[in-house]
Design a protein around this motif. Structure first.
Motif, PDB file in Angstrom:
ATOM      1  N   GLY A   1       0.840  -1.191   0.000  1.00 15.14           N
ATOM      2  CA  GLY A   1       0.000   0.000   0.000  1.00 15.14           C
ATOM      3  C   GLY A   1       0.875   1.240   0.000  1.00 15.14           C
ATOM      4  N   PHE A   2       0.258   2.389  -0.243  1.00 13.08           N
ATOM      5  CA  PHE A   2       1.022   3.634  -0.292  1.00 13.08           C
ATOM      6  C   PHE A   2       0.302   4.730   0.486  1.00 13.08           C
ATOM      7  CE2 PHE A   2       2.424   1.108  -3.818  1.00 13.08           C
ATOM      8  CZ  PHE A   2       3.800   1.289  -3.795  1.00 13.08           C
ATOM      9  N   SER A   3       1.084   5.657   0.996  1.00 11.76           N
ATOM     10  CA  SER A   3       0.536   6.733   1.806  1.00 11.76           C
ATOM     11  C   SER A   3       0.871   8.080   1.174  1.00 11.76           C
ATOM     12  CB  SER A   3       1.136   6.645   3.210  1.00 11.76           C
ATOM     13  OG  SER A   3       0.825   7.797   3.955  1.00 11.76           O
ATOM     14  N   ILE A   4      -0.045   9.033   1.323  1.00 13.51           N
ATOM     15  CA  ILE A   4       0.218  10.387   0.841  1.00 13.51           C
ATOM     16  C   ILE A   4       0.470  11.291   2.037  1.00 13.51           C
ATOM     17  CG2 ILE A   4      -0.865  12.425  -0.215  1.00 13.51           C
ATOM     18  CD1 ILE A   4      -2.196  10.545  -2.216  1.00 13.51           C
ATOM     19  N   GLY A   5       1.571  12.036   1.970  1.00 14.42           N
ATOM     20  CA  GLY A   5       1.877  13.016   3.014  1.00 14.42           C
ATOM     21  C   GLY A   5       2.002  14.389   2.385  1.00 14.42           C
ATOM     22  N   ILE A   6       1.241  15.341   2.910  1.00 15.15           N
ATOM     23  CA  ILE A   6       1.268  16.700   2.356  1.00 15.15           C
ATOM     24  C   ILE A   6       1.707  17.685   3.424  1.00 15.15           C
ATOM     25  CG2 ILE A   6      -0.091  18.544   1.250  1.00 15.15           C
ATOM     26  CD1 ILE A   6      -0.656  16.319  -0.500  1.00 15.15           C
ATOM     27  N   ASP A   7       2.699  18.496   3.099  1.00 14.57           N
ATOM     28  CA  ASP A   7       3.057  19.621   3.949  1.00 14.57           C
ATOM     29  C   ASP A   7       2.411  20.849   3.323  1.00 14.57           C
ATOM     30  OD1 ASP A   7       4.176  21.663   5.376  1.00 14.57           O
ATOM     31  OD2 ASP A   7       6.269  21.181   4.901  1.00 14.57           O
ATOM     32  N   LEU A   8       1.362  21.337   3.996  1.00 19.76           N
ATOM     33  CA  LEU A   8       0.637  22.497   3.481  1.00 19.76           C
ATOM     34  C   LEU A   8       1.214  23.741   4.145  1.00 19.76           C
ATOM     35  CD1 LEU A   8      -3.226  22.597   3.100  1.00 19.76           C
ATOM     36  CD2 LEU A   8      -1.922  24.623   3.729  1.00 19.76           C
ATOM     37  N   GLY A   9       2.090  24.429   3.413  1.00 18.88           N
ATOM     38  CA  GLY A   9       2.747  25.607   3.980  1.00 18.88           C
ATOM     39  C   GLY A   9       1.974  26.865   3.664  1.00 18.88           C
ATOM     40  N   VAL A  10       2.490  27.992   4.159  1.00 21.62           N
ATOM     41  CA  VAL A  10       1.811  29.258   3.920  1.00 21.62           C
ATOM     42  C   VAL A  10       1.908  29.646   2.439  1.00 21.62           C
ATOM     43  CG1 VAL A  10       1.861  31.733   4.464  1.00 21.62           C
ATOM     44  CG2 VAL A  10       2.158  30.044   6.277  1.00 21.62           C
ATOM     45  N   ASN A  11       3.057  29.317   1.810  1.00 20.66           N
ATOM     46  CA  ASN A  11       3.212  29.685   0.403  1.00 20.66           C
ATOM     47  C   ASN A  11       3.695  28.529  -0.477  1.00 20.66           C
ATOM     48  OD1 ASN A  11       5.769  29.596   1.435  1.00 20.66           O
ATOM     49  ND2 ASN A  11       6.015  31.821   1.495  1.00 20.66           N
ATOM     50  N   TYR A  12       3.428  27.312  -0.036  1.00 28.23           N
ATOM     51  CA  TYR A  12       3.802  26.166  -0.852  1.00 28.23           C
ATOM     52  C   TYR A  12       2.999  24.931  -0.448  1.00 28.23           C
ATOM     53  CZ  TYR A  12       6.208  24.433   3.253  1.00 28.23           C
ATOM     54  OH  TYR A  12       6.471  23.979   4.516  1.00 28.23           O
ATOM     55  N   LEU A  13       2.993  23.962  -1.343  1.00 25.52           N
ATOM     56  CA  LEU A  13       2.478  22.625  -1.016  1.00 25.52           C
ATOM     57  C   LEU A  13       3.559  21.639  -1.409  1.00 25.52           C
ATOM     58  CD1 LEU A  13      -1.160  22.506  -2.472  1.00 25.52           C
ATOM     59  CD2 LEU A  13      -0.550  22.227  -0.075  1.00 25.52           C
ATOM     60  N   LEU A  14       3.913  20.762  -0.480  1.00 25.96           N
ATOM     61  CA  LEU A  14       4.835  19.675  -0.809  1.00 25.96           C
ATOM     62  C   LEU A  14       4.082  18.373  -0.568  1.00 25.96           C
ATOM     63  CD1 LEU A  14       7.656  18.310  -1.271  1.00 25.96           C
ATOM     64  CD2 LEU A  14       8.031  18.576   1.176  1.00 25.96           C
TER      65      LEU A  14
ATOM     66  N   TYR B   1      -3.487  -2.694  -1.465  1.00 23.58           N
ATOM     67  CA  TYR B   1      -4.370  -1.796  -0.716  1.00 23.58           C
ATOM     68  C   TYR B   1      -4.474  -0.398  -1.323  1.00 23.58           C
ATOM     69  CZ  TYR B   1      -4.249  -5.495   2.730  1.00 23.58           C
ATOM     70  OH  TYR B   1      -4.361  -6.710   3.347  1.00 23.58           O
ATOM     71  N   GLY B   2      -3.675  -0.120  -2.363  1.00 20.45           N
ATOM     72  CA  GLY B   2      -3.718   1.198  -3.002  1.00 20.45           C
ATOM     73  C   GLY B   2      -3.264   2.299  -2.060  1.00 20.45           C
ATOM     74  N   VAL B   3      -3.816   3.484  -2.213  1.00 20.42           N
ATOM     75  CA  VAL B   3      -3.468   4.591  -1.320  1.00 20.42           C
ATOM     76  C   VAL B   3      -4.297   4.430  -0.042  1.00 20.42           C
ATOM     77  CG1 VAL B   3      -3.533   7.099  -0.989  1.00 20.42           C
ATOM     78  CG2 VAL B   3      -2.781   6.146  -3.179  1.00 20.42           C
ATOM     79  N   ILE B   4      -3.606   4.161   1.060  1.00 25.19           N
ATOM     80  CA  ILE B   4      -4.282   3.778   2.304  1.00 25.19           C
ATOM     81  C   ILE B   4      -4.669   4.958   3.180  1.00 25.19           C
ATOM     82  CG2 ILE B   4      -3.339   1.445   2.438  1.00 25.19           C
ATOM     83  CD1 ILE B   4      -1.779   4.185   4.501  1.00 25.19           C
ATOM     84  N   GLY B   5      -4.136   6.139   2.852  1.00 27.33           N
ATOM     85  CA  GLY B   5      -4.480   7.298   3.662  1.00 27.33           C
ATOM     86  C   GLY B   5      -3.815   8.552   3.142  1.00 27.33           C
ATOM     87  N   ILE B   6      -4.388   9.688   3.537  1.00 28.84           N
ATOM     88  CA  ILE B   6      -3.830  10.988   3.180  1.00 28.84           C
ATOM     89  C   ILE B   6      -3.581  11.749   4.473  1.00 28.84           C
ATOM     90  CG2 ILE B   6      -4.252  13.178   1.978  1.00 28.84           C
ATOM     91  CD1 ILE B   6      -6.339  11.561   0.241  1.00 28.84           C
ATOM     92  N   GLY B   7      -2.335  12.146   4.678  1.00 27.68           N
ATOM     93  CA  GLY B   7      -2.004  12.944   5.858  1.00 27.68           C
ATOM     94  C   GLY B   7      -1.665  14.357   5.413  1.00 27.68           C
ATOM     95  N   ILE B   8      -2.174  15.343   6.137  1.00 29.63           N
ATOM     96  CA  ILE B   8      -1.891  16.733   5.782  1.00 29.63           C
ATOM     97  C   ILE B   8      -1.426  17.490   7.022  1.00 29.63           C
ATOM     98  CG2 ILE B   8      -2.812  18.868   4.767  1.00 29.63           C
ATOM     99  CD1 ILE B   8      -5.003  17.131   3.446  1.00 29.63           C
TER     100      ILE B   8
END
Ligand SMILES: [Zn+2]
Length: 393
Positions: A83-96, A142-149
């Protein structure tokens, strides 16, 4: 009575299964016999639990391992690609955004920069990024098992961003918004808490038991690992140290208070001061990257970094006196300026922190550079999926 009995057995079995699974994850590759020996479970229990895990494709068998004579055992390995997980860093002036396997190895990465976007447009960028990461994920059981932000603000237990002053967000129900769109479990976390966890699990803080991660970006937040566990306070709002007052009559902060630490030691503070030095307005031409290029030849800019570093030292001194950590890790955007910031930070601490606090204390910069938060939230979703907890020994 019968129902109660069945339920009890189920819980016990589930408990044993997670013990076996966790042992395989931590000691991969390992044989059934060694699992039995280490966990104290009998061999037939281990075998039947291992069969279930094999059926679920969470582990796999490989060829015979090393053995000192006798029949060579088949080894069991954690199937980190199930399975794979998505992790996002939602910054003030960027998205990673990163896509990781179940061990936290980064498989794909997306990044986008912006300036002062309203919530709706950030949401649009966020959806574009998540959709791309999902679309390009390798096929798996399991595909994408979750999204964390990870977000720079206070997040309640329902995944609602209550207050993110530098984004100018109030009461954004981000978890339900993203879950509704993708029908995948979503975890929203404070970016500094996620960063602390990322550094503890994958980075500079692996060996630390009491770790403070100082996330120095547009604002400043702190993530705390205390006694090996992520500490989030009563309602999850701990670590808002960017808003500790360091000057009673200081300028007003976006949080409504005055003289907050982040007004003196953040990336935003650096850019405002740089604009004053250059007698211009803060613009896209004045960026951290541009200042880093100018610094070697411009003593004014060099001085600015020194000033920011000293103020970082002021707040870090307060943190050390409060928590007596074994490791303080400075991360996020200002990690890029570590060559200029390290000296003034260390000097301030040496001169102001009580000597007994300085024993067995390490102060360093992030090992994961700008990825601490994204890796941390990706790990949160993996652990929630695998229902295991970080075990510190
Ligand atoms: Zn403030």
């Amino acid at each position: 009575m019968t129902i109660q009995h069945t339920w009890n057995q189920h819980v016990v079995k589930k408990g044993n299964k997670s013990i076996v699974f966790q042992y395989i994850i931590n000691h991969t590759p390992i044989s059934r016999a060694d699992i039995a020996k280490a966990t104290g479970l009998n061999k037939s229990t281990v075998s039947s639990l291992v069969s279930e895990l094999l059926d679920e494709n969470l582990i796999y068998e490989s060829g015979p391992g090393e053995s000192s004579g006798g029949r060579r055992p088949v080894m069991l390995l954690f199937n980190e690609l199930s399975g794979f997980s998505i992790g996002i860093d939602l910054g003030v002036n960027y998205l990673l955004g990163i896509l990781t396997d179940l061990s936290g190895n980064i498989v794909n990465e997306e990044k986008v920069h912006f300036t002062e976007l309203p919530y709706e447009q950030i949401q649009e960028e966020l959806f574009t990024m998540i959709t791309t990461l999902i679309k390009n994920a390798p096929s798996s059981t399991y595909g994408v098992i979750g999204i964390g932000i990870g977000v720079p603000g206070a997040v309640n237990k329902e995944g609602e961003v209550l207050h993110a002053p530098n984004l100018m967000w109030e009461n954004v129900k981000l978890k339900s918004i993203v879950e509704e769109k993708y029908s995948i479990p979503v975890i929203i976390a404070n970016e500094a808490n996620a960063g602390a966890y990322g550094e503890k699990k994958f980075g500079a803080g692996k060996d630390a038991n009491n770790l403070v991660y100082v996330s120095a970006g547009t604002g400043i937040g702190a993530g705390l690992i205390l006694n090996g566990q992520l500490y989030q306070g009563n309602n999850g709002f701990s670590g808002e140290m960017g808003h500790m007052t360091i000057e009673v009559d200081g300028p007003q902060c976006t949080c409504g208070s005055n003289g907050c630490w982040e007004l003196y030691a953040s990336e935003k503070a650096l850019l405002i001061k740089a604009a004053l030095v250059q007698k211009t307005a803060v613009s896209s031409e004045i960026s951290l990257e541009a200042l880093l290029k100018l610094a070697p030849e411009d003593p004014h800019i060099l001085n600015l970094f020194k000033e920011i570093g000293t103020y970082l030292g002021v707040g870090i001194n307060n943190i050390i006196q409060t928590f007596n950590p074994d490791h303080v890790i400075i991360g996020n955007r200002l990690e890029a300026a570590k060559h200029y910031l390290n000296n003034p930070i260390v000097t301030y601490i040496k001169e102001h922190t009580q000597p007994f606090h300085q024993n067995e204390l390490e102060v360093s910069f992030s090992q994961l550079s700008t990825h601490s938060t994204a890796l941390g939230v990706a790990a949160f979703t993996v652990e929630s999926f695998l229902q295991i907890e970080l075990v510190t020994t």
